[in-house]
Design an enzyme around this catalytic site. Structure first.
Site, short mmCIF file in Angstrom:
data_model
loop_
_atom_site.label_atom_id
_atom_site.label_comp_id
_atom_site.label_asym_id
_atom_site.label_seq_id
_atom_site.Cartn_x
_atom_site.Cartn_y
_atom_site.Cartn_z
CG ASP A 130 -0.15 0.18 2.54
OD1 ASP A 130 1.09 0.28 2.52
OD2 ASP A 130 -0.80 0.24 3.60
CG ASP A 182 1.61 3.20 4.64
OD1 ASP A 182 0.51 2.75 4.96
OD2 ASP A 182 2.56 2.47 4.28
CG ASP A 203 -3.66 2.94 5.32
OD1 ASP A 203 -4.74 2.72 4.76
OD2 ASP A 203 -3.14 2.17 6.15
P1 DGT Z 1 4.23 -2.56 2.88
O1 DGT Z 1 3.11 -1.57 2.79
O2 DGT Z 1 3.76 -3.97 2.83
O3 DGT Z 1 5.29 -2.29 1.89
O4 DGT Z 1 4.94 -2.42 4.29
P2 DGT Z 1 4.91 -1.23 5.32
O5 DGT Z 1 6.13 -1.32 6.12
O6 DGT Z 1 4.61 0.07 4.64
O7 DGT Z 1 3.74 -1.65 6.27
P3 DGT Z 1 2.27 -1.04 6.46
O8 DGT Z 1 1.84 -0.28 5.25
O9 DGT Z 1 1.39 -2.16 6.89
O10 DGT Z 1 2.40 -0.06 7.69
C1 DGT Z 1 3.33 1.00 7.70
C2 DGT Z 1 3.72 1.30 9.08
O11 DGT Z 1 2.65 1.95 9.73
C3 DGT Z 1 4.02 0.05 9.88
O12 DGT Z 1 5.34 0.06 10.29
C4 DGT Z 1 3.21 0.12 11.10
C5 DGT Z 1 2.43 1.38 10.98
N1 DGT Z 1 1.01 1.12 11.14
C6 DGT Z 1 0.18 0.45 10.32
N2 DGT Z 1 -1.06 0.43 10.82
C7 DGT Z 1 -1.01 1.10 11.98
C8 DGT Z 1 -1.97 1.43 12.98
O13 DGT Z 1 -3.15 1.11 12.90
N3 DGT Z 1 -1.51 2.16 14.03
C9 DGT Z 1 -0.22 2.56 14.14
N4 DGT Z 1 0.19 3.26 15.18
N5 DGT Z 1 0.70 2.26 13.23
C10 DGT Z 1 0.31 1.54 12.18
MG MG Z 2 2.83 0.41 3.56
#
Ligand code: DGT
Ligand code: MG
Length: 402
Positions: A204, A206, A326
């Protein structure tokens, strides 16, 4: 071939937030295997086991060499018996029987497919599996009731399970910037998540949104979302209200680590590259039915989402794709905490909070850092200051890939 006597021992600190973990991983075979077991545990709602495998994988990601012998692992933290058994199996037999049997099990495959639907978590997937639903076809035939998120998730399943590229993330950043500029000039957007850590793809995109003057960000999210909606950029959106102040249960103590920012879970309708051109503005005037075609039109309010109903299910002929986005709005006073909290990786975040709690008697969230000994909040205007408060060496985003 390294023999036991020559094996180099590495000193690795036990919290992931004490380590530098880049995207260069010398041990992908081992970390993929452990990550699969972690995923299986998480899908089975065995979070403790999941974290144990994630921690073990993260230690191997931090090593500067490829592990070829068990002796190299001596003294390393976070490697439990189970993880060591899996590693040994792979080093000796090229594959772990447990990983292979998990990967090919009907249950794991069904959990993966069903939780691959946006809006479907492990608990729902589990319930469906018990009802005999193992794949999308069976789900569509089953007549179970889907909520709005799940309906959108099912409709855009293939798009949402295809990785988002950095170029697509940048294109969405331009759109979000334009939305923010139109409703509140001088509000700022920041790309967070995996892309901020230097990843070239993600599941996704962010974004954090803030304004340099405290308070000006209040009410921003509905306006941004309305603008995006009016331009036909959204296939789905759900805004959750900021309830941070309402749920405080003491003298300023947040009641939980849960996020209380205004947040929007959305699915963007992104024009494909050849349609997009180099700038959003070009994109908006290029073709009548491409995404954003109505950006400057006052008279024609019909969103482009309706002009593609016929080719919706033929992705090769479509001019757009669905992308999970997001959006999070943060007041500037909390921005450093929000940025740190939304940059990830998930394990890095978890380890930061564990370090804060266990080693420093502090509580870290995406809003604030509370010092339990001094009974007060510690302010920070940058991520660097938060690391300093926590007594940690500063780790830049590109080295938070634990
Ligand atoms: P991806 O999108 O699969 O390439 O991987 P990321 O590292 O971008 O992971 P993602 O998009 O699920 O979440 C980004 C960061 O945001 C992750 O390190 C944790 C944080 N995060 C996600 N959801 C929530 C939430 O509901 N509350 C808080 N405080 N942080 C969140
Ligand atoms: Mg992400």
């Amino acid at each position: 071939q390294i023999n036991e006597a020559e094996a180099v021992l590495f000193s690795v600190p036990s919290y992931a937030c004490q380590r530098r973990t880049t995207l260069d991983n010398c041990n992908t075979t081992l970390t993929d295997a452990l990550s699969l077991l972690a995923e299986n545990a998480e899908l089975s709602e065995e979070d403790g086991r999941g974290v144990a495998f994630r921690r073990a994988a993260a230690v191997l990601k931090a090593l500067p060499v490829r592990v070829t012998a068990m002796s190299q692992l001596k003294g390393l933290p976070c490697l439990g018996d189970h993880s060591l058994r899996v590693i040994k199996d792979i080093l000796e037999n090229e594959a772990s029987s447990e990983v292979e049997s998990t990967k090919h099990s009907e249950r794991f495959k069904a959990l993966k497919v069903l939780t691959g639907i946006f809006g479907v978590g492990p608990r729902t997937a589990e319930r469906w599996i018990r009802e005999g639903i193992h794949n999308l076809h069976q789900l569509r035939e089953s007549g179970v009731t889907l909520n709005r998120a799940q309906q959108a998730g099912l409709e855009h399943y293939d798009d949402l399970n295809q990785q988002v590229t950095k170029a697509e993330a940048d294109a969405i950043a331009e759109i979000v910037q334009k939305a923010v500029d139109s409703v509140l000039p001088s509000a700022q957007i920041t790309l967070a998540g995996g892309f901020r850590r230097g990843k070239q793809t993600g599941h996704d995109v962010d974004f954090l949104i803030t304004h340099p003057e405290e308070g000006r960000e209040v009410g921003l999210m509905p306006k941004v979302v309305s603008w995006l909606e009016s331009q036909g950029f959204l296939l789905y959106q759900k805004v959750t209200r900021n309830s941070y102040l309402e749920v405080n249960d003491g003298p300023g103590r947040p009641s939980s680590n849960m996020d209380r920012f205004e947040r929007c879970f959305s699915i963007f309708k992104l024009a494909k590259r050849e349609e997009r051109g180099t700038k959003v503005t070009e994109n908006t005037v290029k073709t009548k039915d491409s995404v954003g075609a109505h950006m400057h039109s006052e008279t024609d309010q019909s969103p482009p989402s309706h002009s593609h109903e016929l080719d919706q299910h033929d992705s090769t002929n479509r001019r757009w794709r669905a992308v999970r986005v997001d959006l999070v709005v943060s007041p500037i006073s909390q921005f450093a905490f929000a940025l740190l909290g939304w940059t990830g990786s998930k394990l890095f975040e978890r380890e930061l909070r564990r370090w804060a709690g266990h080693e420093k008697a502090m509580s870290l969230s995406s809003h604030a850092l509370y010092d339990n000994k001094q009974s007060r909040y510690l302010r920070a205007a940058s991520e660097e200051e938060i690391f300093t408060h926590l007594g940690l060496e500063y780790i830049p985003p590109s080295e938070r890939n634990a």
